[in-house]
Design a protein around this motif. Structure first.
Motif, PDB file in Angstrom:
ATOM      1  N   LEU A  25      10.576   1.046   6.618  1.00 10.76           N
ATOM      2  CA  LEU A  25       9.565   2.153   6.424  1.00 10.76           C
ATOM      3  C   LEU A  25      10.031   3.322   7.261  1.00 10.76           C
ATOM      4  N   ASP A  26       9.947   4.508   6.505  1.00 11.54           N
ATOM      5  CA  ASP A  26       9.997   5.832   7.071  1.00 11.54           C
ATOM      6  C   ASP A  26       8.662   6.042   7.534  1.00 11.54           C
ATOM      7  N   ILE A  27       8.581   6.330   9.076  1.00  7.84           N
ATOM      8  CA  ILE A  27       7.508   6.879   9.667  1.00  7.84           C
ATOM      9  C   ILE A  27       7.759   8.089  10.632  1.00  7.84           C
ATOM     10  N   ILE A  57       1.885   6.996  15.449  1.00  3.71           N
ATOM     11  CA  ILE A  57       2.333   7.357  14.225  1.00  3.71           C
ATOM     12  C   ILE A  57       1.565   8.340  13.809  1.00  3.71           C
ATOM     13  N   TYR A  58       2.265   9.664  13.500  1.00  3.64           N
ATOM     14  CA  TYR A  58       1.713  10.768  12.916  1.00  3.64           C
ATOM     15  C   TYR A  58       1.575  10.367  11.358  1.00  3.64           C
ATOM     16  N   SER A  59       2.545   9.845  10.633  1.00  2.57           N
ATOM     17  CA  SER A  59       2.428   9.566   9.164  1.00  2.57           C
ATOM     18  C   SER A  59       3.320   8.427   8.810  1.00  2.57           C
ATOM     19  N   VAL A  60       2.703   7.957   7.716  1.00  2.00           N
ATOM     20  CA  VAL A  60       3.793   6.981   7.305  1.00  2.00           C
ATOM     21  C   VAL A  60       4.090   7.388   5.925  1.00  2.00           C
ATOM     22  N   ASN A  61       5.358   7.752   5.435  1.00  2.00           N
ATOM     23  CA  ASN A  61       6.021   8.405   4.713  1.00  2.00           C
ATOM     24  C   ASN A  61       6.358   7.805   3.442  1.00  2.00           C
ATOM     25  N   GLU A  62       7.261   6.794   3.583  1.00  2.00           N
ATOM     26  CA  GLU A  62       7.892   6.129   2.411  1.00  2.00           C
ATOM     27  C   GLU A  62       8.430   4.719   2.768  1.00  2.00           C
ATOM     28  N   LEU A  63       8.705   3.911   1.764  1.00  2.00           N
ATOM     29  CA  LEU A  63       9.437   2.753   2.020  1.00  2.00           C
ATOM     30  C   LEU A  63      10.990   3.001   2.113  1.00  2.00           C
ATOM     31  N   THR A  64      11.822   2.518   2.617  1.00  2.00           N
ATOM     32  CA  THR A  64      13.293   2.772   2.626  1.00  2.00           C
ATOM     33  C   THR A  64      13.891   1.978   1.335  1.00  2.00           C
ATOM     34  N   PHE A  65      15.046   2.045   1.085  1.00  2.00           N
ATOM     35  CA  PHE A  65      15.612   1.357   0.001  1.00  2.00           C
ATOM     36  C   PHE A  65      15.418  -0.106   0.403  1.00  2.00           C
ATOM     37  N   GLN A  66      15.834  -0.563   1.601  1.00  2.00           N
ATOM     38  CA  GLN A  66      15.629  -1.901   2.013  1.00  2.00           C
ATOM     39  C   GLN A  66      14.228  -2.453   2.189  1.00  2.00           C
ATOM     40  N   GLY A  67      13.443  -1.468   2.123  1.00  2.00           N
ATOM     41  CA  GLY A  67      12.077  -1.822   2.352  1.00  2.00           C
ATOM     42  C   GLY A  67      11.553  -2.125   0.788  1.00  2.00           C
ATOM     43  N   HIS A  68      12.116  -1.217  -0.090  1.00  3.18           N
ATOM     44  CA  HIS A  68      11.922  -1.728  -1.660  1.00  3.18           C
ATOM     45  C   HIS A  68      12.237  -3.001  -1.971  1.00  3.18           C
ATOM     46  N   ALA A 117       0.890  -0.983   0.056  1.00  4.32           N
ATOM     47  CA  ALA A 117      -0.094  -0.012  -0.039  1.00  4.32           C
ATOM     48  C   ALA A 117       0.756   1.171  -0.205  1.00  4.32           C
ATOM     49  N   VAL A 118       1.920   1.243   0.912  1.00  3.31           N
ATOM     50  CA  VAL A 118       2.822   2.472   0.885  1.00  3.31           C
ATOM     51  C   VAL A 118       3.477   2.665  -0.606  1.00  3.31           C
ATOM     52  N   GLU A 119       3.904   1.548  -1.196  1.00  2.00           N
ATOM     53  CA  GLU A 119       4.570   1.766  -2.214  1.00  2.00           C
ATOM     54  C   GLU A 119       3.596   2.381  -3.385  1.00  2.00           C
ATOM     55  N   GLN A 120       2.434   2.073  -3.424  1.00  2.00           N
ATOM     56  CA  GLN A 120       1.242   2.577  -4.252  1.00  2.00           C
ATOM     57  C   GLN A 120       0.946   4.145  -4.099  1.00  2.00           C
ATOM     58  N   LYS A 121       1.419   4.574  -3.237  1.00  2.00           N
ATOM     59  CA  LYS A 121       1.097   6.073  -2.969  1.00  2.00           C
ATOM     60  C   LYS A 121       1.771   6.906  -3.609  1.00  2.00           C
ATOM     61  N   GLY A 122       1.440   8.268  -4.026  1.00  2.08           N
ATOM     62  CA  GLY A 122       2.204   8.939  -4.756  1.00  2.08           C
ATOM     63  C   GLY A 122       3.421   9.513  -3.942  1.00  2.08           C
ATOM     64  N   PHE A 123       4.645   9.799  -4.748  1.00  3.75           N
ATOM     65  CA  PHE A 123       5.701  10.555  -4.266  1.00  3.75           C
ATOM     66  C   PHE A 123       5.354  11.746  -3.344  1.00  3.75           C
ATOM     67  N   GLY A 124       5.919  11.888  -2.210  1.00  2.00           N
ATOM     68  CA  GLY A 124       5.992  13.200  -1.338  1.00  2.00           C
ATOM     69  C   GLY A 124       4.408  13.125  -0.547  1.00  2.00           C
ATOM     70  N   GLN A 125       3.705  12.119  -0.826  1.00  3.79           N
ATOM     71  CA  GLN A 125       2.378  12.100   0.108  1.00  3.79           C
ATOM     72  C   GLN A 125       2.859  10.916   1.101  1.00  3.79           C
ATOM     73  N   SER A 126       1.916  11.130   2.135  1.00  2.00           N
ATOM     74  CA  SER A 126       1.895  10.200   3.260  1.00  2.00           C
ATOM     75  C   SER A 126       0.565   9.666   3.725  1.00  2.00           C
ATOM     76  N   TYR A 127       0.711   8.772   4.365  1.00  2.00           N
ATOM     77  CA  TYR A 127      -0.651   8.185   4.908  1.00  2.00           C
ATOM     78  C   TYR A 127      -0.598   8.058   6.288  1.00  2.00           C
ATOM     79  N   THR A 128      -1.798   7.998   6.953  1.00  2.00           N
ATOM     80  CA  THR A 128      -2.080   8.070   8.402  1.00  2.00           C
ATOM     81  C   THR A 128      -2.481   6.684   8.730  1.00  2.00           C
ATOM     82  N   ILE A 129      -2.330   6.317   9.942  1.00  2.00           N
ATOM     83  CA  ILE A 129      -3.029   4.834  10.149  1.00  2.00           C
ATOM     84  C   ILE A 129      -4.453   4.767   9.740  1.00  2.00           C
TER      85      ILE A 129
END
Length: 120
Positions: free
Chosen positions: A53-55, A68-79, A14-26
């Motif tokens: 995961l960068d949160i 958790i305030y925001s779920v930001n991006e996958l890290t390189f290791q996450g990818h 799900a985090v991989e599918q979100k747009g660059f620079g966008q974040s998710y909340t729980i």
């Protein structure tokens, strides 16, 4: 709480599918995924601890763990990890290998997904 490897995979996807620079909340992730908010938050915290995961967290006065305030991006290791388990065939084989390990199986999946890849 038990770390659910299906939730791990679903959160990463799900985090991989979100747009660059966008974040998710729980809450956003809860709307997208079929897991409780607590399960998603726990999974995100553990993925952050693992370096996948960068949160952004905030200290909560009523809780011993950060919120958790925001779920930001996958890290390189996450990818990299997600690319190893994104194939349903690989994921199913990895889960089958881990079945006999009981409730702690999710903690060893990080090393076993490569074994599953080699056996396919």
């Amino acid at each position: 709480m038990r770390l659910d490897i299906d939730c791990v995979r679903d959160v990463l996807m799900a985090v991989e599918q979100k747009g660059f620079g966008q974040s998710y909340t729980i809450s956003n992730l809860h709307d997208l995924l079929d897991y409780s908010s607590d399960q998603i938050e726990y999974t995100c915290l553990k993925l952050s601890e693992a370096g996948y995961l960068d949160i952004t967290t905030v200290q909560m006065t009523q809780k011993t763990t950060p919120g958790i305030y925001s779920v930001n991006e996958l890290t390189f290791q996450g990818h990299e990890f997600l690319s190893n388990i994104s194939s349903q065939k690989v994921f199913d084989k990895t889960k089958k290998i881990c079945q006999g390990l009981g409730s702690g199986y999710a903690t060893v999946v990080m090393s076993l997904e490569l074994m599953a890849l080699e056996k396919i």
